[in-house]
Every structure is written in structure tokens, then in C-alpha cells.
Write an enzyme that holds these catalytic residues in place. Structure first.
Site, mmCIF file in Angstrom:
data_model
loop_
_atom_site.group_PDB
_atom_site.id
_atom_site.type_symbol
_atom_site.label_atom_id
_atom_site.label_comp_id
_atom_site.label_asym_id
_atom_site.label_seq_id
_atom_site.Cartn_x
_atom_site.Cartn_y
_atom_site.Cartn_z
ATOM 1 N N GLN A 118 0.781 -1.171 0.138
ATOM 2 C CA GLN A 118 0.001 0.004 0.071
ATOM 3 C C GLN A 118 0.723 1.366 0.006
ATOM 4 O O GLN A 118 0.490 2.347 -0.204
ATOM 5 C CB GLN A 118 -0.899 -0.028 1.329
ATOM 6 C CG GLN A 118 -1.868 -1.264 1.332
ATOM 7 C CD GLN A 118 -2.551 -1.193 2.638
ATOM 8 O OE1 GLN A 118 -3.472 -0.752 2.817
ATOM 9 N NE2 GLN A 118 -1.851 -1.798 3.621
ATOM 10 N N ASP A 141 6.492 4.909 -1.378
ATOM 11 C CA ASP A 141 7.687 5.231 -1.124
ATOM 12 C C ASP A 141 8.777 4.541 -1.845
ATOM 13 O O ASP A 141 10.033 5.064 -2.015
ATOM 14 C CB ASP A 141 7.960 5.139 0.458
ATOM 15 C CG ASP A 141 8.088 3.882 1.105
ATOM 16 O OD1 ASP A 141 7.650 3.525 2.381
ATOM 17 O OD2 ASP A 141 8.173 2.699 0.475
ATOM 18 N N HIS A 170 -1.373 1.419 -4.310
ATOM 19 C CA HIS A 170 -1.593 3.100 -4.276
ATOM 20 C C HIS A 170 -0.643 3.876 -4.830
ATOM 21 O O HIS A 170 -0.732 5.030 -4.737
ATOM 22 C CB HIS A 170 -2.019 3.412 -2.714
ATOM 23 C CG HIS A 170 -2.698 2.571 -1.814
ATOM 24 N ND1 HIS A 170 -2.776 2.542 -0.578
ATOM 25 C CD2 HIS A 170 -4.042 2.042 -2.388
ATOM 26 C CE1 HIS A 170 -3.912 1.913 -0.490
ATOM 27 N NE2 HIS A 170 -4.432 1.323 -1.435
ATOM 28 N N PRO A 177 3.147 -4.756 15.752
ATOM 29 C CA PRO A 177 3.399 -4.217 17.369
ATOM 30 C C PRO A 177 1.960 -4.157 18.146
ATOM 31 O O PRO A 177 1.740 -4.383 19.197
ATOM 32 C CB PRO A 177 4.250 -3.136 17.699
ATOM 33 C CG PRO A 177 4.892 -2.796 16.286
ATOM 34 C CD PRO A 177 4.178 -3.469 15.300
HETATM 35 C C1 BV8 Z 1 -12.018 2.511 -4.136
HETATM 36 C C2 BV8 Z 1 -2.812 7.565 -0.663
HETATM 37 C C3 BV8 Z 1 -13.531 2.299 -5.368
HETATM 38 C C4 BV8 Z 1 -1.363 7.361 -0.875
HETATM 39 C C5 BV8 Z 1 -4.349 6.390 0.668
HETATM 40 C C6 BV8 Z 1 -15.171 -1.037 1.237
HETATM 41 C C7 BV8 Z 1 -15.205 -0.877 2.680
HETATM 42 C C8 BV8 Z 1 -15.083 0.492 3.554
HETATM 43 C C9 BV8 Z 1 -14.821 1.488 2.619
HETATM 44 C C10 BV8 Z 1 -14.534 1.427 1.364
HETATM 45 C C11 BV8 Z 1 -14.706 0.040 0.756
HETATM 46 N N1 BV8 Z 1 -14.294 0.363 -0.613
HETATM 47 C C12 BV8 Z 1 -13.796 1.719 -0.950
HETATM 48 C C13 BV8 Z 1 -14.141 2.323 0.537
HETATM 49 C C14 BV8 Z 1 -13.647 3.910 0.618
HETATM 50 C C15 BV8 Z 1 -12.036 3.888 0.768
HETATM 51 C C16 BV8 Z 1 -11.664 3.028 2.176
HETATM 52 O O1 BV8 Z 1 -11.061 2.058 2.194
HETATM 53 N N2 BV8 Z 1 -12.007 3.771 3.082
HETATM 54 C C17 BV8 Z 1 -11.837 3.224 4.605
HETATM 55 C C18 BV8 Z 1 -10.526 4.151 5.299
HETATM 56 C C19 BV8 Z 1 -13.094 3.248 5.562
HETATM 57 N N3 BV8 Z 1 -11.291 3.245 -0.069
HETATM 58 C C20 BV8 Z 1 -10.956 4.066 -1.282
HETATM 59 O O2 BV8 Z 1 -11.560 5.020 -1.667
HETATM 60 C C21 BV8 Z 1 -10.079 3.398 -2.397
HETATM 61 N N4 BV8 Z 1 -10.594 3.397 -3.608
HETATM 62 O O3 BV8 Z 1 -12.171 1.813 -3.383
HETATM 63 O O4 BV8 Z 1 -12.182 3.028 -5.357
HETATM 64 C C22 BV8 Z 1 -14.330 3.414 -5.009
HETATM 65 C C23 BV8 Z 1 -14.661 4.545 -5.827
HETATM 66 C C24 BV8 Z 1 -15.586 5.750 -5.449
HETATM 67 C C25 BV8 Z 1 -16.539 5.245 -4.246
HETATM 68 C C26 BV8 Z 1 -16.109 4.179 -3.359
HETATM 69 C C27 BV8 Z 1 -15.186 3.251 -3.730
HETATM 70 C C28 BV8 Z 1 -8.844 3.905 -2.174
HETATM 71 C C29 BV8 Z 1 -8.038 3.712 -1.215
HETATM 72 C C30 BV8 Z 1 -6.577 4.207 -1.139
HETATM 73 C C31 BV8 Z 1 -6.419 5.490 -0.522
HETATM 74 N N5 BV8 Z 1 -5.005 6.075 -0.566
HETATM 75 N N6 BV8 Z 1 -3.345 7.027 0.623
HETATM 76 C C32 BV8 Z 1 -0.606 7.917 0.220
HETATM 77 O O5 BV8 Z 1 -0.782 9.029 0.515
HETATM 78 O O6 BV8 Z 1 0.313 7.250 0.528
HETATM 79 S S1 BV8 Z 1 -4.727 5.522 2.061
HETATM 80 C C33 BV8 Z 1 -3.678 5.280 2.958
HETATM 81 O O7 BV8 Z 1 -3.921 4.126 4.020
HETATM 82 C C34 BV8 Z 1 -2.242 5.042 2.559
HETATM 83 O O8 BV8 Z 1 -2.210 4.563 1.175
HETATM 84 C C35 BV8 Z 1 -1.926 3.672 3.291
HETATM 85 O O9 BV8 Z 1 -1.179 2.693 2.729
HETATM 86 C C36 BV8 Z 1 -3.331 2.908 3.663
HETATM 87 C C37 BV8 Z 1 -3.253 1.930 4.761
HETATM 88 O O10 BV8 Z 1 -2.602 2.482 6.024
HETATM 89 P P1 BV8 Z 1 -1.444 1.580 6.497
HETATM 90 O O11 BV8 Z 1 -0.333 1.581 5.725
HETATM 91 O O12 BV8 Z 1 -2.077 0.383 7.205
HETATM 92 O O13 BV8 Z 1 -0.781 2.670 7.602
HETATM 93 P P2 BV8 Z 1 -1.533 2.885 9.112
HETATM 94 O O14 BV8 Z 1 -0.824 4.023 9.845
HETATM 95 O O15 BV8 Z 1 -3.052 3.017 9.078
HETATM 96 O O16 BV8 Z 1 -1.115 1.726 9.968
HETATM 97 C C38 BV8 Z 1 0.413 1.494 10.187
HETATM 98 C C39 BV8 Z 1 0.568 0.091 11.075
HETATM 99 O O17 BV8 Z 1 1.700 -0.254 10.958
HETATM 100 C C40 BV8 Z 1 -0.123 0.282 12.283
HETATM 101 O O18 BV8 Z 1 -0.988 -1.028 12.661
HETATM 102 C C41 BV8 Z 1 1.107 0.213 13.258
HETATM 103 O O19 BV8 Z 1 0.909 -0.479 14.638
HETATM 104 C C42 BV8 Z 1 1.921 -0.579 12.407
HETATM 105 N N7 BV8 Z 1 3.259 -0.489 12.721
HETATM 106 C C43 BV8 Z 1 4.256 0.709 13.188
HETATM 107 N N8 BV8 Z 1 5.497 0.366 13.246
HETATM 108 C C44 BV8 Z 1 5.805 -0.665 12.816
HETATM 109 C C45 BV8 Z 1 4.386 -1.460 12.553
HETATM 110 N N9 BV8 Z 1 4.305 -2.540 12.181
HETATM 111 C C46 BV8 Z 1 5.291 -3.254 12.162
HETATM 112 N N10 BV8 Z 1 6.837 -2.854 12.136
HETATM 113 C C47 BV8 Z 1 6.582 -1.560 12.882
HETATM 114 N N11 BV8 Z 1 8.097 -0.995 13.133
#
Ligand code: BV8
Length: 263
Positions: free
Chosen positions: A120, A123, A138, A233
Site C-alpha cells: 500500500q 515510498d 496505491h 506491534p
Molecule cells: C476505491 C494515498 C472504488 C497514498 C491512501 C469498502 C469498505 C469500506 C470502505 C471502502 C470500501 N471500498 C472503498 C472504500 C472507501 C475507501 C476506504 O477504504 N475507506 C476506509 C478508510 C474506510 N477506499 C477507497 O476510496 C479506495 N478506492 O475503493 O475505489 C471506489 C470509488 C468511489 C467510491 C467508492 C469506492 C482508495 C484507497 C486508497 C487511499 N489512499 N493514501 C498516500 O498518500 O500514501 S490510503 C492510506 O492508507 C495509505 O495509502 C496507506 O497505505 C493506507 C493504509 O494505511 P496503513 O499502511 O495500514 O498505515 P496505518 O498508519 O493505518 O497503519 C500502520 C500500521 O503499522 C499500524 O498498525 C502500526 O501498528 C504498524 N506499525 C508501526 N510501526 C511498525 C508497525 N508494524 C510493523 N513494524 C513496525 N516497526
């Protein structure tokens, strides 16, 4: 978890001899697997120094409103603000290196029969670490296209306006990444579905598992009989599906798995 267990665990982790136990059952499974997939999120880049998104303290979304910077509507309202948000992220990415987690996945690609990274992240650190089979669901923060017609912009030589304008149609240039409400690249989706359905082991690494359709691949893997390994974590929305859980940083676990694979 009881309080004494929590502090004992923390003491052990601080102890230099603390070593993460990798079950031999997982190593045996990996060695006999045809296809293995690593699904990654922002957490795998955290140890390189990049912010994650939803960490309430220092996550990117704690500093800006998602609707203002990660949607086409936000870009239309204030293209300069969004362009500068992504420019500052690009600058940070340029200054960091892949961490041991990225490097370990690149090694796994050489050690295992068929290994794919579905990320996802935008980078490019998996590729920089040496992974060659990477699906960027993405997009990539260093790629650009124009807002109105998706004209691909090869290079940004002369910038005399922020955001710069498309040389073909004159509309604003934007990062070639997927914002909320935008469709993912169909080829990426199709390839991700194929390898996820086929895989024997599916790693879910460093993702809160809340963004779709990406997070749907975790469920798809499980539905198709894969062994699910979660490395994070923190607990996630998909932890209940996992067969193996490592409540650790990916930069600590993944090199340990590679060590065991090489024995
Ligand atoms: C789409 C841009 C069709 C890039 C991002 C079905 C159900 C519900 C909602 C939806 C669905 N289908 C569509 C949706 C709507 C929406 C969505 O999912 N909403 C959610 C939030 C409710 N999805 C979309 O709109 C997608 N498009 O489906 O098109 C459509 C069209 C029209 C209308 C409807 C549908 C597009 C999704 C893409 C969005 N773009 N970003 C950028 O700027 O980078 S999203 C953003 O979140 C990033 O891309 C990122 O990659 C993504 C996921 O986040 P994570 O990577 O998980 O990061 P996060 O901070 O959340 O978590 C980090 C984790 O790491 C934590 O758990 C932490 O504990 C852990 N961690 C920390 N340190 C460490 C570690 N793990 C291991 N080691 C460590 N050291």
C-alpha cells in the site's frame, strides 16, 4: 495480559539476549511453499524514519485532514496545499533508506520459490531494497500525472507555478497515487488477486488493515486456504484471522525469519 506479564515481557525485550522465537512449523511451511505473498503497509517503513498514517501521536493524519489532502476534492479546493504536502513527503522519502525489514523481504524473494510484495506504500523502499516483484496498489509518490486527463508526466524540468501544469493539456499536475474515492489500477488488482488466491503463506506486515480494497486481500488469502502471518506491534482489525502473530516490529522479525530460512 496481566500487568506482571506486560512488564516481564518489556524487561525481556530490553534484555540484550532477547531473541524473537520463530516457530519451526512456519519455517517448514515457507520452505515447502510454492507461492508466498508479503502484504505491507506504512508500518514496514516506520523503522526507516517515515511516519505512518493513523498513529494518533505522530501519524500523518494527525497533522492534516484526510479529506483535504488524500482526495481529489481536496486537491481541487487547494491544489497548492496538496502539492506541497506531497512534496514534503517526497523530500523525506529521498532522505531515508530501506530498513532491515525491507531488506529481509528482498532476501526472501531469492530464497523462496515464488515471492511477491503487494504494498500500500508509495515510498518505493521495497524496490530500493532489492525486491523485484512489487505491486504498488496505491501508486508511487515519485510519479506524476495531470489532474484532468491523467497524462503521464515523465519529468518536471522547469517549475514556474505550484502545482506545475501539464505540458499537454495545461491542467494541474498531481502525484500519481490513489486517493480516497479513486479506483485502483485494474491490472494491479487483478495480479494481486491471482497471487493472493494462489499463495500458501500470506504475510500482513505493518498495516492497520482498514483501507479497502487493499485490506480485502487479507481475507481473500484466508478464504483461499493460505496461512496468515501478522507482523505488527499492535492488534489490527484482521488479527482474528491470523495463524501466526508477531507483536513485534517488522525490522526485528523479518531478519529472524530469513536467518531461520537460511539454516
Ligand atoms: C476505491 C494515498 C472504488 C497514498 C491512501 C469498502 C469498505 C469500506 C470502505 C471502502 C470500501 N471500498 C472503498 C472504500 C472507501 C475507501 C476506504 O477504504 N475507506 C476506509 C478508510 C474506510 N477506499 C477507497 O476510496 C479506495 N478506492 O475503493 O475505489 C471506489 C470509488 C468511489 C467510491 C467508492 C469506492 C482508495 C484507497 C486508497 C487511499 N489512499 N493514501 C498516500 O498518500 O500514501 S490510503 C492510506 O492508507 C495509505 O495509502 C496507506 O497505505 C493506507 C493504509 O494505511 P496503513 O499502511 O495500514 O498505515 P496505518 O498508519 O493505518 O497503519 C500502520 C500500521 O503499522 C499500524 O498498525 C502500526 O501498528 C504498524 N506499525 C508501526 N510501526 C511498525 C508497525 N508494524 C510493523 N513494524 C513496525 N516497526
Amino acid at each position: 495480559m496481566l500487568v506482571w506479564q506486560h512488564y516481564t515481557e518489556r524487561f525481556l525485550k530490553m534484555n540484550r539476549n532477547y531473541s524473537i522465537d520463530i516457530p519451526q512449523s512456519l519455517i517448514k511451511l515457507l520452505k515447502t511453499s510454492k507461492t508466498v505473498v508479503a502484504f505491507t503497509g506504512a508500518g514496514i517503513s516506520a523503522e526507516s524514519g517515515l511516519s505512518t498514517f493513523r498513529n494518533p501521536i505522530d501519524g500523518l493524519y494527525s497533522k492534516v485532514k484526510v479529506e483535504d489532502v488524500v482526495t481529489p476534492e481536496g486537491f481541487e479546493r487547494n491544489p497548492r496545499f496538496v502539492w506541497e504536502f506531497y512534496e514534503s513527503r517526497r523530500e523525506k522519502v529521498r532522505q531515508v533508506e530501506p530498513n532491515p525489514g525491507h531488506v529481509a523481504l528482498a532476501k526472501m524473494e531469492k530464497l523462496l520459490t515464488e515471492f511477491y510484495v503487494i504494498t500500500q506504500n508509495v515510498d518505493g523502499l521495497h524496490q530500493k531494497a532489492g525486491s523485484s516483484k512489487v505491486i504498488e496498489l496505491h501508486g508511487n509518490i515519485f510519479k506524476n500525472k495531470c489532474f484532468l486527463n491523467n497524462h503521464y508526466i515523465e519529468s518536471l524540468d522547469v517549475i514556474n507555478e505550484i502545482p506545475p501544469r501539464c505540458p499537454i493539456c495545461g491542467s494541474y499536475i498531481r502525484p500519481d497515487i490513489v486517493w480516497f474515492g479513486e479506483f485502483l489500477d485494474l491490472e494491479n488488482i487483478s495480479l494481486s488477486e491471482t497471487v493472493t488466491r494462489d499463495c500458501d503463506v500470506f504475510f500482513s506486515i505493518g498495516t492497520s488493515s482498514v483501507v479497502y480494497p487493499a485490506a480485502g486481500f487479507i481475507v481473500l488469502a484466508k478464504e483461499n486456504g493460505a496461512t496468515l502471518v501478522e507482523i505488527n506491534p499492535e492488534e489490527t482489525e484482521k488479527s482474528y484471522l491470523a495463524d501466526y502473530i508477531f507483536r513485534e516490529k517488522s525490522g526485528a522479525v523479518l531478519p529472524r525469519i530469513v536467518d531461520e530460512l537460511m539454516k
